[in-house]
Design a protein around this motif. Structure first.
Motif, PDB file in Angstrom:
ATOM      1  N   LEU A   1       7.506 -13.424  -2.752  1.00 45.78           N
ATOM      2  CA  LEU A   1       6.833 -13.246  -4.040  1.00 45.78           C
ATOM      3  C   LEU A   1       5.320 -13.367  -3.892  1.00 45.78           C
ATOM      4  O   LEU A   1       4.565 -12.575  -4.457  1.00 45.78           O
ATOM      5  N   ASN A   2       4.884 -14.344  -3.131  1.00 47.78           N
ATOM      6  CA  ASN A   2       3.447 -14.523  -2.919  1.00 47.78           C
ATOM      7  C   ASN A   2       2.844 -13.312  -2.224  1.00 47.78           C
ATOM      8  O   ASN A   2       1.787 -12.813  -2.626  1.00 47.78           O
ATOM      9  N   GLU A   3       3.503 -12.814  -1.211  1.00 49.83           N
ATOM     10  CA  GLU A   3       2.986 -11.650  -0.489  1.00 49.83           C
ATOM     11  C   GLU A   3       2.972 -10.414  -1.396  1.00 49.83           C
ATOM     12  O   GLU A   3       2.035  -9.613  -1.343  1.00 49.83           O
ATOM     13  N   ILE A   4       3.984 -10.269  -2.240  1.00 51.29           N
ATOM     14  CA  ILE A   4       4.022  -9.156  -3.190  1.00 51.29           C
ATOM     15  C   ILE A   4       2.823  -9.232  -4.125  1.00 51.29           C
ATOM     16  O   ILE A   4       2.148  -8.230  -4.378  1.00 51.29           O
ATOM     17  N   LEU A   5       2.526 -10.419  -4.621  1.00 47.92           N
ATOM     18  CA  LEU A   5       1.367 -10.597  -5.508  1.00 47.92           C
ATOM     19  C   LEU A   5       0.061 -10.261  -4.785  1.00 47.92           C
ATOM     20  O   LEU A   5      -0.823  -9.624  -5.361  1.00 47.92           O
ATOM     21  N   VAL A   6      -0.048 -10.678  -3.547  1.00 50.87           N
ATOM     22  CA  VAL A   6      -1.243 -10.369  -2.752  1.00 50.87           C
ATOM     23  C   VAL A   6      -1.386  -8.853  -2.599  1.00 50.87           C
ATOM     24  O   VAL A   6      -2.474  -8.301  -2.775  1.00 50.87           O
ATOM     25  N   LEU A   7      -0.293  -8.177  -2.289  1.00 49.80           N
ATOM     26  CA  LEU A   7      -0.339  -6.726  -2.109  1.00 49.80           C
ATOM     27  C   LEU A   7      -0.705  -6.011  -3.410  1.00 49.80           C
ATOM     28  O   LEU A   7      -1.544  -5.097  -3.407  1.00 49.80           O
ATOM     29  N   VAL A   8      -0.101  -6.434  -4.516  1.00 53.61           N
ATOM     30  CA  VAL A   8      -0.430  -5.813  -5.808  1.00 53.61           C
ATOM     31  C   VAL A   8      -1.903  -6.049  -6.123  1.00 53.61           C
ATOM     32  O   VAL A   8      -2.612  -5.133  -6.542  1.00 53.61           O
ATOM     33  N   GLY A   9      -2.371  -7.263  -5.905  1.00 56.21           N
ATOM     34  CA  GLY A   9      -3.776  -7.584  -6.161  1.00 56.21           C
ATOM     35  C   GLY A   9      -4.727  -6.747  -5.332  1.00 56.21           C
ATOM     36  O   GLY A   9      -5.832  -6.430  -5.762  1.00 56.21           O
ATOM     37  N   ALA A  10      -4.276  -6.364  -4.148  1.00 59.36           N
ATOM     38  CA  ALA A  10      -5.109  -5.545  -3.257  1.00 59.36           C
ATOM     39  C   ALA A  10      -4.931  -4.052  -3.537  1.00 59.36           C
ATOM     40  O   ALA A  10      -5.502  -3.217  -2.827  1.00 59.36           O
TER      41      ALA A  10
ATOM     42  N   LYS B   1       2.649   0.336  -3.509  1.00 63.71           N
ATOM     43  CA  LYS B   1       3.816   0.903  -2.809  1.00 63.71           C
ATOM     44  C   LYS B   1       4.331  -0.064  -1.751  1.00 63.71           C
ATOM     45  O   LYS B   1       5.537  -0.264  -1.611  1.00 63.71           O
ATOM     46  N   GLU B   2       3.403  -0.681  -1.031  1.00 60.18           N
ATOM     47  CA  GLU B   2       3.798  -1.665  -0.015  1.00 60.18           C
ATOM     48  C   GLU B   2       4.449  -2.879  -0.663  1.00 60.18           C
ATOM     49  O   GLU B   2       5.414  -3.439  -0.129  1.00 60.18           O
ATOM     50  N   ALA B   3       3.947  -3.271  -1.826  1.00 60.30           N
ATOM     51  CA  ALA B   3       4.544  -4.393  -2.558  1.00 60.30           C
ATOM     52  C   ALA B   3       5.977  -4.061  -2.944  1.00 60.30           C
ATOM     53  O   ALA B   3       6.875  -4.909  -2.831  1.00 60.30           O
ATOM     54  N   GLY B   4       6.200  -2.845  -3.367  1.00 62.33           N
ATOM     55  CA  GLY B   4       7.549  -2.424  -3.731  1.00 62.33           C
ATOM     56  C   GLY B   4       8.482  -2.400  -2.537  1.00 62.33           C
ATOM     57  O   GLY B   4       9.640  -2.815  -2.630  1.00 62.33           O
TER      58      GLY B   4
ATOM     59  N   ALA C   1       7.010   2.112  -6.264  1.00 69.82           N
ATOM     60  CA  ALA C   1       7.020   3.296  -5.394  1.00 69.82           C
ATOM     61  C   ALA C   1       6.286   4.474  -6.017  1.00 69.82           C
ATOM     62  O   ALA C   1       5.827   5.368  -5.299  1.00 69.82           O
ATOM     63  N   THR C   2       6.111   4.457  -7.335  1.00 68.45           N
ATOM     64  CA  THR C   2       5.364   5.534  -7.996  1.00 68.45           C
ATOM     65  C   THR C   2       3.874   5.436  -7.705  1.00 68.45           C
ATOM     66  O   THR C   2       3.138   6.400  -7.904  1.00 68.45           O
ATOM     67  N   GLY C   3       3.426   4.243  -7.293  1.00 65.74           N
ATOM     68  CA  GLY C   3       2.013   4.035  -7.018  1.00 65.74           C
ATOM     69  C   GLY C   3       1.192   3.713  -8.255  1.00 65.74           C
ATOM     70  O   GLY C   3      -0.012   3.516  -8.163  1.00 65.74           O
ATOM     71  N   ASP C   4       1.845   3.636  -9.411  1.00 64.41           N
ATOM     72  CA  ASP C   4       1.142   3.342 -10.659  1.00 64.41           C
ATOM     73  C   ASP C   4       0.891   1.828 -10.735  1.00 64.41           C
ATOM     74  O   ASP C   4       1.805   1.046 -10.972  1.00 64.41           O
ATOM     75  N   ARG C   5      -0.365   1.450 -10.532  1.00 68.07           N
ATOM     76  CA  ARG C   5      -0.725   0.023 -10.485  1.00 68.07           C
ATOM     77  C   ARG C   5      -0.465  -0.679 -11.820  1.00 68.07           C
ATOM     78  O   ARG C   5       0.058  -1.790 -11.848  1.00 68.07           O
ATOM     79  N   ASP C   6      -0.811  -0.039 -12.933  1.00 63.09           N
ATOM     80  CA  ASP C   6      -0.629  -0.673 -14.241  1.00 63.09           C
ATOM     81  C   ASP C   6       0.847  -0.915 -14.551  1.00 63.09           C
ATOM     82  O   ASP C   6       1.217  -1.990 -15.027  1.00 63.09           O
TER      83      ASP C   6
END
Length: 142
Positions: free
Chosen positions: A47-56, A60-63, A114-119
């Protein structure tokens, strides 16, 4: 003497808190308890790594990570272990169902990411933890 009093009060407060714990006890064999505790720690790291990836902005990598570590793809990791080390068979059915729902929610998050839509990905983040929260608030293993 003052330290003894403080420690005693802290111990009593902890005992009172435990006595008020209304969550359902889900007793597991020791090996299954160790497995589930290790899995929960690994889930927190994921979960922490997913949050880091989304924040960056790497949604797609978070997904991908969410699916691999938390999604439906992660189910059944313990099939090769002895039955006493597998948590699922020892959980109350509703607890087990909550866990499966959590895996499904992570897969849905992964699909959105996977859609790449950040929002949309950010909006879907609570779905990653809602199953965790539901289970941890309803059940305990100790």
């Amino acid at each position: 003497m003052k330290n003894v009093l403080i420690c005693s009060l802290a111990l009593l407060a902890g005992t009172a808190h435990a006595a008020e714990d209304a969550r359902q006890l889900a007793p597991l064999p020791a090996a299954a308890e160790a497995t589930v505790r290790a899995e929960m720690r690994a889930n927190l790291l994921a979960l922490n790594e997913i949050l880091v990836l989304v924040g960056a902005g790497k949604v797609k990598e978070a997904g991908e990570l969410a699916e691999k570590e938390l999604g439906v793809s992660a189910m059944g990791r313990h099939r090769g272990q002895p039955v006493d080390a597998r948590p699922g068979p020892h959980m109350p059915p509703a607890m087990h169902a909550t866990g499966i729902d959590g895996h499904r929610a992570a897969s849905e998050f992964a699909r959105i990411a996977a859609t790449g839509d950040r929002d949309q990905t950010i909006a879907a983040l609570p779905s990653l933890t809602s199953g965790c929260v539901a289970c941890h608030y309803a059940y305990r293993i100790r």
